[in-house]
Every structure is written in structure tokens, then in C-alpha cells.
Design a protein around this motif. Sequence first.
Motif, PDB file in Angstrom:
ATOM      1  N   GLN A  60       0.829  -1.211   0.000  1.00 55.73           N
ATOM      2  CA  GLN A  60       0.000   0.000   0.000  1.00 55.73           C
ATOM      3  C   GLN A  60       0.864   1.263   0.000  1.00 55.73           C
ATOM      4  N   GLU A  61       1.858   1.233   0.872  1.00 48.54           N
ATOM      5  CA  GLU A  61       2.741   2.401   1.021  1.00 48.54           C
ATOM      6  C   GLU A  61       3.470   2.717  -0.279  1.00 48.54           C
ATOM      7  N   TYR A  62       4.045   1.675  -0.910  1.00 48.34           N
ATOM      8  CA  TYR A  62       4.791   1.888  -2.152  1.00 48.34           C
ATOM      9  C   TYR A  62       3.860   2.262  -3.298  1.00 48.34           C
ATOM     10  N   ALA A  63       2.641   1.694  -3.302  1.00 55.50           N
ATOM     11  CA  ALA A  63       1.671   2.022  -4.351  1.00 55.50           C
ATOM     12  C   ALA A  63       1.219   3.473  -4.241  1.00 55.50           C
ATOM     13  N   SER A  64       1.061   3.947  -2.998  1.00 57.68           N
ATOM     14  CA  SER A  64       0.626   5.337  -2.782  1.00 57.68           C
ATOM     15  C   SER A  64       1.709   6.331  -3.162  1.00 57.68           C
ATOM     16  N   SER A  65       2.941   6.041  -2.728  1.00 56.50           N
ATOM     17  CA  SER A  65       4.049   6.982  -2.972  1.00 56.50           C
ATOM     18  C   SER A  65       4.704   6.776  -4.328  1.00 56.50           C
ATOM     19  N   GLN A  66       4.440   5.575  -4.926  1.00 54.29           N
ATOM     20  CA  GLN A  66       5.080   5.166  -6.170  1.00 54.29           C
ATOM     21  C   GLN A  66       6.601   5.220  -6.069  1.00 54.29           C
ATOM     22  N   LEU A  67       7.076   4.971  -4.862  1.00 52.71           N
ATOM     23  CA  LEU A  67       8.502   4.825  -4.617  1.00 52.71           C
ATOM     24  C   LEU A  67       8.806   3.343  -4.435  1.00 52.71           C
ATOM     25  N   GLN A  68       9.994   2.943  -4.806  1.00 52.84           N
ATOM     26  CA  GLN A  68      10.439   1.554  -4.695  1.00 52.84           C
ATOM     27  C   GLN A  68       9.451   0.587  -5.365  1.00 52.84           C
ATOM     28  N   ILE A  69       8.884   1.025  -6.496  1.00 59.17           N
ATOM     29  CA  ILE A  69       7.894   0.179  -7.177  1.00 59.17           C
ATOM     30  C   ILE A  69       8.521  -1.098  -7.728  1.00 59.17           C
ATOM     31  N   GLU A  70       9.851  -1.101  -7.849  1.00 59.81           N
ATOM     32  CA  GLU A  70      10.508  -2.316  -8.340  1.00 59.81           C
ATOM     33  C   GLU A  70      10.406  -3.468  -7.336  1.00 59.81           C
ATOM     34  N   ILE A  71      10.125  -3.132  -6.061  1.00 57.99           N
ATOM     35  CA  ILE A  71       9.996  -4.156  -5.016  1.00 57.99           C
ATOM     36  C   ILE A  71       8.588  -4.745  -4.987  1.00 57.99           C
ATOM     37  N   ILE A  72       7.599  -3.991  -5.492  1.00 54.26           N
ATOM     38  CA  ILE A  72       6.201  -4.393  -5.385  1.00 54.26           C
ATOM     39  C   ILE A  72       5.910  -5.769  -5.981  1.00 54.26           C
ATOM     40  N   PRO A  73       6.399  -6.099  -7.201  1.00 55.66           N
ATOM     41  CA  PRO A  73       6.058  -7.415  -7.765  1.00 55.66           C
ATOM     42  C   PRO A  73       6.422  -8.588  -6.856  1.00 55.66           C
ATOM     43  N   GLN A  74       7.594  -8.529  -6.226  1.00 51.81           N
ATOM     44  CA  GLN A  74       8.000  -9.618  -5.345  1.00 51.81           C
ATOM     45  C   GLN A  74       7.094  -9.702  -4.111  1.00 51.81           C
ATOM     46  N   LEU A  75       6.717  -8.544  -3.578  1.00 59.76           N
ATOM     47  CA  LEU A  75       5.816  -8.523  -2.417  1.00 59.76           C
ATOM     48  C   LEU A  75       4.448  -9.075  -2.788  1.00 59.76           C
ATOM     49  N   VAL A  76       3.957  -8.695  -3.965  1.00 60.20           N
ATOM     50  CA  VAL A  76       2.656  -9.184  -4.436  1.00 60.20           C
ATOM     51  C   VAL A  76       2.698 -10.699  -4.616  1.00 60.20           C
ATOM     52  N   PHE A  77       3.808 -11.200  -5.176  1.00 57.55           N
ATOM     53  CA  PHE A  77       3.968 -12.641  -5.377  1.00 57.55           C
ATOM     54  C   PHE A  77       3.903 -13.381  -4.040  1.00 57.55           C
ATOM     55  N   GLN A  78       4.621 -12.856  -3.025  1.00 55.08           N
ATOM     56  CA  GLN A  78       4.631 -13.500  -1.701  1.00 55.08           C
ATOM     57  C   GLN A  78       3.247 -13.454  -1.052  1.00 55.08           C
ATOM     58  N   LEU A  79       2.570 -12.317  -1.220  1.00 58.91           N
ATOM     59  CA  LEU A  79       1.238 -12.160  -0.643  1.00 58.91           C
ATOM     60  C   LEU A  79       0.249 -13.128  -1.297  1.00 58.91           C
ATOM     61  N   GLU A  80       0.367 -13.274  -2.613  1.00 60.39           N
ATOM     62  CA  GLU A  80      -0.492 -14.214  -3.332  1.00 60.39           C
ATOM     63  C   GLU A  80      -0.257 -15.644  -2.835  1.00 60.39           C
ATOM     64  N   GLU A  81       1.029 -15.993  -2.625  1.00 60.26           N
ATOM     65  CA  GLU A  81       1.380 -17.334  -2.162  1.00 60.26           C
ATOM     66  C   GLU A  81       0.744 -17.645  -0.799  1.00 60.26           C
ATOM     67  N   ILE A  82       0.882 -16.693   0.136  1.00 63.83           N
ATOM     68  CA  ILE A  82       0.381 -16.945   1.481  1.00 63.83           C
ATOM     69  C   ILE A  82      -1.146 -16.993   1.496  1.00 63.83           C
ATOM     70  N   CYS A  83      -1.805 -16.143   0.685  1.00 65.80           N
ATOM     71  CA  CYS A  83      -3.275 -16.144   0.639  1.00 65.80           C
ATOM     72  C   CYS A  83      -3.802 -17.412  -0.032  1.00 65.80           C
ATOM     73  N   THR A  84      -3.081 -17.885  -1.048  1.00 65.53           N
ATOM     74  CA  THR A  84      -3.467 -19.140  -1.707  1.00 65.53           C
ATOM     75  C   THR A  84      -3.326 -20.305  -0.731  1.00 65.53           C
ATOM     76  N   GLN A  85      -2.222 -20.300   0.036  1.00 65.43           N
ATOM     77  CA  GLN A  85      -2.014 -21.341   1.048  1.00 65.43           C
ATOM     78  C   GLN A  85      -3.100 -21.280   2.124  1.00 65.43           C
ATOM     79  N   ALA A  86      -3.454 -20.059   2.512  1.00 65.69           N
ATOM     80  CA  ALA A  86      -4.518 -19.883   3.514  1.00 65.69           C
ATOM     81  C   ALA A  86      -5.835 -20.459   3.005  1.00 65.69           C
TER      82      ALA A  86
END
Length: 424
Positions: A382-408
Motif C-alpha cells: 500500500q505504502e509503495y503504491a501510494s508513494s510510487q517509490l520503490q515500485i521495483e519491489i512491489i512485484p515480489q511482495l505481491v507474489f509473496q502475498l499471493e502465495e500466502i493467501c493461496t495457502q490460507a
Amino acid sequence: MLHLFEPKIEEKNIELIKEYDSSIPTVLLGDPVRLHQIIINILSNAVKFTANGKITVNVKMLSQDVEKVTIEFNITDTGIGIAENKISKIFENFQQASSGTSRLYGGTGLGLSIVKKLVEPQGGTIAVKSTIGIGSTFSFTLSFKKTAEEVIADTEIIELDTERKNIKVLVVEDIALNQLLMKTLLDDFGFDRDIAGNGKIAIEKLQAKSYDVILMDLQMPEMNGFEATEYIRNKMHSKIPIIALTADVTTVDLAKCKAVGMNDYIAKPVDERLLYNKIISLVKKEPAALISTSILPQIDVIQKIKCINLDYLLHRTKSDPVLMMEMISLYLEQTPLLLIAMKKSLLDKDWKLLHAAVHKMIPSFSIMGINTDFENMAKKIQEYASSQLQIEIIPQLVFQLEEICTQACIELKIELDIIKSTGI
């Protein structure tokens, strides 16, 4: 737990006998969620496979030392029984004593395989003795830590007098899972409540009916919480108390909440004692009767590989299987859609939509007991999406979040099957 089964037991005209060892300490530390699941599965099978006679639930202390107590749980029925050559396979996945069992009684025996997986990782043991036509006894042992702490029963935490029960609450919230949670909380308080899916619907309800307090989500479609509050204050000239509901107190603009006329705020998923006190203090214009906020003893739960922990959900629903199934089903329904929205918005570089999709996911992390590390990860997105800073990190975070939610989702489907297997 036994109370949940009483209607079905009475319906079948079976006698339920309860035997509890009074020497067991009043308060012990352990994993209540797993204990409930074990008992639910064994007892549900006893009820299912017993046509007449009795079911005995016996709990006794086997041993104790300075630090821990070892307890044996025995559930005995006078049901159909299990053949001796089948007993060794009864805890295997999808096994029943005979193929005819499923046709006559329903179910697949999945519950017992899961019971073994719940007992043994906690250092416990499980066994069965059975005779065809006579009945079965399922026994399991678990150890619990001793404690000097005292636990306040739910019935003692919140006791409302008649005057305070007569409170009408409007909940403005667009997520179905959060709506259900708020309904459950307010029903426990004995409050009258209505639900509005967005600010526009809330205003329509306010024009048709009077309320004592509003619980207002901030981010909603059509009309958000800020816009709705501004309308209520400036157009309707209403002074009704409004409490903001926010998934993230650290990033919400509290100054803006105050500026538009909100009286207070509370983080989701809400603490029931805090919510009750805030509502009472605002509605009655007097300090709320203090409810004991002693922190319950920290439970040393055995480390689990699972990514979910249903302690909060179990507590919130008071182990009501119907309500638990409804909440889990809502999570399983909404989460895949939010994951699709999250991934699409990342692909389209639509940072606003990404922020909104992740925001809707955050409250469910606590409700389903997903580790706070992943909640913090979602907040980082959320923070990076709002500020559009460090957007290069977002894909990896999204991937991890998807993994944990799928596992859940996978784990919650299993939990749903466990609860369904009770037949309640």
C-alpha cells in the motif's frame, strides 16, 4: 463443545454422560483451536454412528509435575463398532471401516485422519478400542502447561444492563466478511444493528430510521466514509456519534477523520472490549463501566507449519460451527477475487486500484490468524503504491502475498471440511 452436540444427541434419543476429573487445574495453557477440532471430529463420529444407547465423554488427569499436566480424553459410544482388522487403517486418509459405512451413515472418515495430524504434532497420542456391534472408545492424550493466571470467562467480560442494551447501531462496511464479524459482535452486546454496504446506502437508512451510533468504514465504493460523514454533518446536520473503522491506524489520516466530524476510530479486526467501551461512552455521554481488560495469559502454542490460526475466529464465534463455516466461506469467496484484482492492477501499473485491493485484504489476515509479517507486507505494498517509490519491489511482495493467501485458502478449505464433518 458438548453443548453444540446436545440437540442432535437428544434428537436421536441417546444419553450423554459427562465425566470430568475435578483434580485438573482450573486454568491451563494450550491450543484451544486444535483441542476443539479434535473433540468435534471424534464426537461427531460417535453421534453419527450411534443409533441408540449412550455416549460418554471422560476427561481425566494422568499425571502432573511442577510445569505441566497430562490429560487423557476418552469418548466412548455404543455404536456400530469397528472390525479388529480395520482398526489399524481407521486413521488413514479417506478410510472407513467398510464401504457400506459411507452409504449408510454418510461422510468419508476424513475427520479421523486429520485428528491424528492434530494430536501427534502437539506431542500427544491417540488410540481406539472397538468391538463390532458393541461400540468404540477413542482416546487421546495431550499435555498442557500450568499457570498461575486467571482467565475471565466470556460471560463475565461483557455484561450489559437493560438500559445499555437499547442501542441502535448502523454499520457502514462493504466487505461481507467484515459485515458478518460486526454483526456477531453487536449481537453479542445485545445491540440492534443494521448494515449498509456504502455511504450512500447509509444516508438512505439514516433518513428512514434513527440510530444511536455509526460504525463507519473509510474506503468504500460509490461514497466512502469521509464523504458520507461530511454529508451527515453538513447536509443532514446530524450530531450522531461516528466511529471510524480502519484496517490500518498507522497510515489513516486521523486529522481528516476529525476534520469531517468523526468522533473516534478503531482498528479492524476490532477488540470487542474496546468497541463496547467506545460505543457506550459516546452514546450515553458518560464514562463506560470499565470492563476488565486484563490481558489473557500468553499461550505458548507449539510451532505450526500452517499459515492460519483460528484462535480469534473460534473465540469470536464462540465455537459456533455454522457461523465459522459462514465466515470461512466468505473468505474463500472474496480472497481469490481480490488476488485477481491485485495482480491485474500490478500488471496495468494501476497503483490506486492495487492500493484498494490490498486494503480490502488486510482485515482478513487477523481474522484468519495469518502471521502479522504478511499483514505488514500488505501495508508495505500500500505504502509503495501510494508513494510510487520503490515500485521495483512491489512485484515480489505481491507474489509473496499471493502465495500466502493461496495457502490460507487451501488450509481453510480443509478446516471447512473438518467443521462440516460434524453434521451440525
